[in-house]
Design a protein around this motif. Sequence first.
Motif, PDB file in Angstrom:
ATOM      1  N   GLY A 151       2.226  22.619 -35.611  1.00  0.00           N
ATOM      2  CA  GLY A 151       2.631  23.004 -34.264  1.00  0.00           C
ATOM      3  C   GLY A 151       3.980  23.672 -34.192  1.00  0.00           C
ATOM      4  N   ASP A 152       4.521  24.080 -35.361  1.00  0.00           N
ATOM      5  CA  ASP A 152       5.801  24.776 -35.407  1.00  0.00           C
ATOM      6  C   ASP A 152       5.583  26.293 -35.406  1.00  0.00           C
ATOM      7  N   ASP A 153       6.663  27.034 -35.379  1.00  0.00           N
ATOM      8  CA  ASP A 153       6.621  28.491 -35.341  1.00  0.00           C
ATOM      9  C   ASP A 153       6.324  29.035 -36.740  1.00  0.00           C
ATOM     10  N   PRO A 154       5.170  29.648 -36.966  1.00  0.00           N
ATOM     11  CA  PRO A 154       4.839  30.139 -38.310  1.00  0.00           C
ATOM     12  C   PRO A 154       5.818  31.196 -38.816  1.00  0.00           C
ATOM     13  N   VAL A 167      19.594  10.473 -30.831  1.00  0.00           N
ATOM     14  CA  VAL A 167      18.291  10.563 -31.488  1.00  0.00           C
ATOM     15  C   VAL A 167      17.543  11.741 -30.859  1.00  0.00           C
ATOM     16  N   VAL A 168      17.199  12.732 -31.668  1.00  0.00           N
ATOM     17  CA  VAL A 168      16.508  13.935 -31.201  1.00  0.00           C
ATOM     18  C   VAL A 168      15.095  13.934 -31.780  1.00  0.00           C
ATOM     19  N   HIS A 169      14.104  14.159 -30.929  1.00  0.00           N
ATOM     20  CA  HIS A 169      12.726  14.134 -31.437  1.00  0.00           C
ATOM     21  C   HIS A 169      11.852  15.082 -30.630  1.00  0.00           C
ATOM     22  N   GLY A 170      10.961  15.777 -31.328  1.00  0.00           N
ATOM     23  CA  GLY A 170      10.014  16.651 -30.660  1.00  0.00           C
ATOM     24  C   GLY A 170       8.848  15.864 -30.084  1.00  0.00           C
ATOM     25  N   ARG A 171       8.504  16.113 -28.840  1.00  0.00           N
ATOM     26  CA  ARG A 171       7.380  15.438 -28.202  1.00  0.00           C
ATOM     27  C   ARG A 171       6.080  15.709 -28.956  1.00  0.00           C
ATOM     28  N   ARG A 172       5.963  16.880 -29.572  1.00  0.00           N
ATOM     29  CA  ARG A 172       4.724  17.295 -30.225  1.00  0.00           C
ATOM     30  C   ARG A 172       4.730  17.074 -31.738  1.00  0.00           C
ATOM     31  N   ASP A 173       5.681  16.296 -32.223  1.00  0.00           N
ATOM     32  CA  ASP A 173       5.792  16.038 -33.660  1.00  0.00           C
ATOM     33  C   ASP A 173       4.574  15.259 -34.148  1.00  0.00           C
ATOM     34  N   GLU A 193       8.896  20.655 -25.855  1.00  0.00           N
ATOM     35  CA  GLU A 193       8.084  21.734 -26.442  1.00  0.00           C
ATOM     36  C   GLU A 193       8.200  21.804 -27.960  1.00  0.00           C
ATOM     37  N   ALA A 194       8.908  20.877 -28.582  1.00  0.00           N
ATOM     38  CA  ALA A 194       9.137  20.936 -30.023  1.00  0.00           C
ATOM     39  C   ALA A 194       8.143  20.065 -30.780  1.00  0.00           C
ATOM     40  N   ALA A 195       7.925  20.441 -32.047  1.00  0.00           N
ATOM     41  CA  ALA A 195       7.087  19.647 -32.942  1.00  0.00           C
ATOM     42  C   ALA A 195       7.984  19.074 -34.033  1.00  0.00           C
ATOM     43  N   THR A 196       7.797  19.520 -35.286  1.00  0.00           N
ATOM     44  CA  THR A 196       8.571  18.963 -36.406  1.00  0.00           C
ATOM     45  C   THR A 196       9.912  19.657 -36.579  1.00  0.00           C
ATOM     46  N   ALA A 197       9.930  20.977 -36.496  1.00  0.00           N
ATOM     47  CA  ALA A 197      11.155  21.746 -36.692  1.00  0.00           C
ATOM     48  C   ALA A 197      11.955  21.823 -35.401  1.00  0.00           C
ATOM     49  N   LEU A 198      13.251  22.126 -35.539  1.00  0.00           N
ATOM     50  CA  LEU A 198      14.098  22.340 -34.368  1.00  0.00           C
ATOM     51  C   LEU A 198      13.955  23.792 -33.933  1.00  0.00           C
TER      52      LEU A 198
END
Length: 270
Positions: free
Chosen positions: A162-165, A218-224, A249-254
């Motif tokens: 779910g990150d930006d390819p 603590v920073v975390h992506g909702r879609r991780d 709107e974030a997954a694994t990457a920032l």
Amino acid sequence: MGVESFGDDDAPLVLLAGGTTMLSWPDALCERLAAGGRRVVRYDLRDSGESTTADPEAPGYTLRDLAADAAALAAALGGGPAHLAGIGVSGMVAQVAALDHPRAFSALTLAGTRAVAPGPPDDDLPGHDQATMSRLFARPTPDWSDREAVAEFAAAGAEILGDDPGAARALAARIWDRTPGTTPPLQTANQLRMVFSRLDCEPRWRERLPGIAVPTLVVHGRRDRFFPVGNGEAIAREIPGARLLVLEEAATALPDAAVGTIADAMLALG
């Protein structure tokens, strides 16, 4: 050790532990923190990037040794205790460093990580999304000597996560350029961070988290899908006074779009 610095050498220090390479922390975030009056130092963990390479298939060190590295680097840079930040697997390093070396650090940022070692999580913590992991690990590994093949492999993995390819492709190419060889052990240590699965991560540290006394973000992506957001929520509950910043709107990457929000929250810690 591979180290890169942004900002004024006399400014308060933010020490970014790469996850595992320093490039896990976006250039734009480092520049934003430096513009906010901080000296920003990001570095490669052992067996990654431009740091010392031993044998990533049989590392002769532990998670606690990596935590000691962070404290030693902060001391060597001078200027008093550092704000320490870790992302992903290096977020585990950062937690242990703050616990084992409390005088070395003045604040803590933990991004996209969890409070237990690699492997099965505690029963109350969400594990990796299994459908996602199945898709990730069903892919054939690339020819590690082929820069473009490695970059495409990373881009396809980012799409699954779910990150930006496009961002993942560019990052993988930069990591490839900084890796001191094209052998599978070296490339997987850098590109896939698999060295962590071979580390001695004992003793457990989750039960010690209430002992962290520095301001913590603590920073975390909702879609991780790799470390689902419940892991970040648990860390924020268990560290006294920690602030949880969920990137919807974030997954694994920032993502680049979140750099300003993350930088402002980090700068607010001091």
